[in-house]
Design an enzyme around this catalytic site. Structure first.
Site, PDB file in Angstrom:
ATOM      1  N   GLY A   1       0.821  -1.217   0.000  1.00 50.56           N
ATOM      2  CA  GLY A   1       0.000   0.000   0.000  1.00 50.56           C
ATOM      3  C   GLY A   1       0.843   1.251   0.000  1.00 50.56           C
ATOM      4  O   GLY A   1       2.064   1.213   0.156  1.00 50.56           O
TER       5      GLY A   1
ATOM      6  N   GLY B   1       2.521   3.837   1.535  1.00 54.12           N
ATOM      7  CA  GLY B   1       2.992   4.164   2.878  1.00 54.12           C
ATOM      8  C   GLY B   1       3.308   5.643   3.026  1.00 54.12           C
ATOM      9  O   GLY B   1       3.334   6.183   4.124  1.00 54.12           O
TER      10      GLY B   1
ATOM     11  N   LYS C   1       3.635  11.936  -3.710  1.00 55.05           N
ATOM     12  CA  LYS C   1       4.587  10.996  -3.103  1.00 55.05           C
ATOM     13  C   LYS C   1       5.439  11.759  -2.099  1.00 55.05           C
ATOM     14  O   LYS C   1       6.043  12.773  -2.457  1.00 55.05           O
ATOM     15  CB  LYS C   1       5.451  10.417  -4.228  1.00 55.05           C
TER      16      LYS C   1
ATOM     17  N   ASP D   1       8.817   6.653   7.576  1.00 60.65           N
ATOM     18  CA  ASP D   1       8.454   7.976   8.097  1.00 60.65           C
ATOM     19  C   ASP D   1       7.440   8.689   7.206  1.00 60.65           C
ATOM     20  O   ASP D   1       6.997   9.796   7.517  1.00 60.65           O
ATOM     21  CB  ASP D   1       9.707   8.851   8.289  1.00 60.65           C
ATOM     22  N   GLY D   2       7.089   8.074   6.074  1.00 61.36           N
ATOM     23  CA  GLY D   2       6.078   8.671   5.198  1.00 61.36           C
ATOM     24  C   GLY D   2       6.606   9.811   4.347  1.00 61.36           C
ATOM     25  O   GLY D   2       5.850  10.452   3.620  1.00 61.36           O
TER      26      GLY D   2
ATOM     27  N   ARG E   1      -1.837  -1.552 -10.261  1.00 63.57           N
ATOM     28  CA  ARG E   1      -0.613  -2.333 -10.406  1.00 63.57           C
ATOM     29  C   ARG E   1      -0.953  -3.815 -10.406  1.00 63.57           C
ATOM     30  O   ARG E   1      -2.057  -4.200  -9.989  1.00 63.57           O
ATOM     31  CB  ARG E   1       0.302  -2.084  -9.198  1.00 63.57           C
TER      32      ARG E   1
ATOM     33  N   ASP F   1       4.460  -4.717  -7.355  1.00 70.00           N
ATOM     34  CA  ASP F   1       3.747  -3.480  -7.014  1.00 70.00           C
ATOM     35  C   ASP F   1       4.250  -2.312  -7.850  1.00 70.00           C
ATOM     36  O   ASP F   1       3.663  -1.226  -7.801  1.00 70.00           O
ATOM     37  CB  ASP F   1       3.883  -3.164  -5.520  1.00 70.00           C
ATOM     38  N   ASN F   2       5.321  -2.519  -8.600  1.00 66.85           N
ATOM     39  CA  ASN F   2       5.835  -1.455  -9.462  1.00 66.85           C
ATOM     40  C   ASN F   2       5.601  -1.769 -10.941  1.00 66.85           C
ATOM     41  O   ASN F   2       6.327  -1.263 -11.802  1.00 66.85           O
ATOM     42  CB  ASN F   2       7.333  -1.238  -9.195  1.00 66.85           C
TER      43      ASN F   2
END
Ligand code: AMP
Ligand code: MG
Length: 491
Positions: A92, A94, A115, A127-128, A185, A254-255
């Site tokens: 997901g 993040g 992003k 840490d996002g 994806r 996922d990419n």
């Protein structure tokens, strides 16, 4: 005034609405001191967004997710994925948010995505956040790919947050505003499949068909047709990467997009010297995502998509396998055809019917040029561009790049006898790619506050096929002391 400018574009929340089980409504983290670093005015126009508004304080806050435009429902998307072969049931976004979709000038829906916008429920230990260097790398390389004519997500802006972010050292934080035809994806299908909610899986497939492969809806088996369309899109995409010498670096499921666009520019790089084993990611110790492995890995990733889609292809899983395997079998053929056809063009040779005597000759010439490159080290990009010169009668620059002159002369004699078309070659063999040493130089300068090198590099790579005076530096290969280039995943 700004409100009027903003209201010309309406955001939709189609993904959030149709696939609510995979969308967590969320808010971006507040940025203390926003500063617009780079902005893609042409792309803003294409999206019907007002560049003047986006440069205004409120517009910049929109690009950070701190001002939520009308109609937008920012969400973090859920997905799963195989990372370096190991399955993670829940990855997901993040550190990212889908702001929503907007219809572009051609009526096509495009995702606007952020992003580095702060932790989400998918952040785990992260840490996002994102930092200036890697967000500018994605901006530069994705825009270079677009200019090369390769399907890719686009970059609308990078905004510095004004917040220092802890990496190996403290670095300036940033948010990238990214535009994609969607963020679906292979990992999205893996996630939906793993919920065992067949209705969700079907809605996801229907959403993908509507947005990317509408012709599949007319097929006898629309979901099998969707899978085949993704196979074709990925075969074509990876062939284009190989033809320009691009190494994605982290081809986890996922990419890998359903649309066939390149996504997630992390430890990516363009090869300097031709090297099938080229790897630029510091964590890819086994070389899983090395240059020459990319087609094989893409096929492996598509097999994971097939597995996730089996229940849609036939309600009896046993009966779903054979058509899925057959559809996947098309990948190798389509990839090889796309690559071979691209190589022909790189060598300035016309299309020839498969199996014809001309095709035989072409095939030998393609094998021959790869053998010359392997003998190396030969700068991949410069060599093909110099071959354009050779086709115009100036053989010396290309000849001077290879070690085995006799082998070059023998090959070039046979090649020139086919009358290669130099103009055709110059349309597909770039002069300017985002060279690793130039990217590093530009990112280091930007991290220190000087954006000029990034701006100049963007100018060069935005028109990669047209050679321009004053840009000689951008056409040169890596300096000898550049060493082994590595990019790091701590992005
Ligand atoms: P990537 O390698 O960038 O495709 O990311 C893989 C996964 O790690 C995704 O789920 C990302 O959202 C997550 N991720 C990467 N960096 C961070 C970060 N700094 N904070 C939170 N999650 C992250
Ligand atoms: Mg990713």
């Amino acid at each position: 005034m700004t409100a009027a400018a903003e209201s010309t574009v309406t955001f939709d929340g189609r993904f959030a609405r149709e696939l609510a089980e995979m969308a967590v409504p969320w808010q971006a983290e507040e940025a203390p001191e926003p500063k617009l670093l780079v902005f893609n005015e042409a792309l803003a126009h294409e999206l019907g967004l007002d560049p003047g508004y986006l440069r205004s304080p409120e517009g910049i806050r929109l690009l950070l997710g701190n001002h939520v435009p009308e109609g937008a429902t920012p969400v973090a998307q859920a997905y799963a994925g195989h990372q370096f072969g190991g399955y993670s049931p829940l990855l997901g976004d993040g550190r990212a948010l889908l702001l929503g979709e907007i219809a572009d000038a051609n009526g096509r829906l495009r995702d606007v995505h952020l992003k580095g916008s702060g932790r989400t429920p998918f952040a785990r230990a992260g840490d996002g956040r994102a930092v200036v260097g890697p967000m500018l790398r994605e901006y530069v390389v994705s825009e270079a790919m677009h200019a090369l004519g390769i399907p890719t997500t686009r970059s609308l802006a990078v905004v510095a947050t004004g917040r220092p972010v802890r990496r190996d050292e403290m670095l300036p934080g940033a948010v990238l505003a990214r535009v994609a035809s969607s963020h679906l994806r292979v990992g999205s299908f893996q996630y939906a499949r793993a919920t065992d909610n067949i209705d969700l899986l079907r809605r996801l497939a229907d959403h993908a068909i509507a947005r990317h492969h509408p012709a599949a809806a007319e097929a006898e088996n629309p979901y099998l047709a969707l899978f085949s369309s993704v196979v074709s899109a990925q075969a074509s995409l990876v062939a284009q990467w190989m033809l320009v010498g691009f190494v994605h670096g982290v081809m986890n499921t996922d990419n890998v997009t359903i649309s066939g666009e390149t996504i997630d520019y992390g430890p990516c790089a363009f090869m300097d010297a031709f090297n099938p084993a080229a790897v630029y990611s510091s964590i890819d110790v086994g070389g899983r995502y090395a240059y020459a492995n990319q087609p094989v890995v893409a096929e492996w990733n598509l097999a994971r998509l097939a597995e996730a889609m089996l229940p849609l292809i036939h309600e009896d899983q046993e009966q779903a396998v054979a058509p899925a395997v057959e559809a996947l079998g098309e990948f190798r053929k389509q990839y090889s055809n796309a690559w071979f056809s691209g190589m022909k063009t790189k060598l300035g040779l016309p299309e020839s019917p498969a199996g014809s005597p001309e095709d035989e000759t072409t095939s030998e010439l393609v094998d021959g040029v790869i053998a010359l490159l392997k003998d190396g080290p030969v700068d991949y990009t410069q060599f093909f561009r110099n071959l354009g010169g050779a086709a115009r009668g100036n053989v010396r620059p290309a000849r001077g790049m290879v070690l085995d002159l006799a082998a070059f002369d023998a090959w070039a004699g046979r090649w020139l006898a086919t009358n290669p078309d130099p103009d055709l070659m110059d349309r597909v063999n770039p002069v300017y790619i985002p060279r690793n040493h130039l990217v590093e130089e530009a990112l280091a300068a930007a991290t220190g506050g000087d954006l000029d090198p990034v701006t100049r590099l963007l100018e060069a790579v935005s028109a990669p096929y047209s050679e321009r005076p004053g840009l000689e530096r951008y056409a040169e290969g890596a300096p000898e002391d550049f060493g082994t280039y590595m990019t790091f995943c701590g992005t």
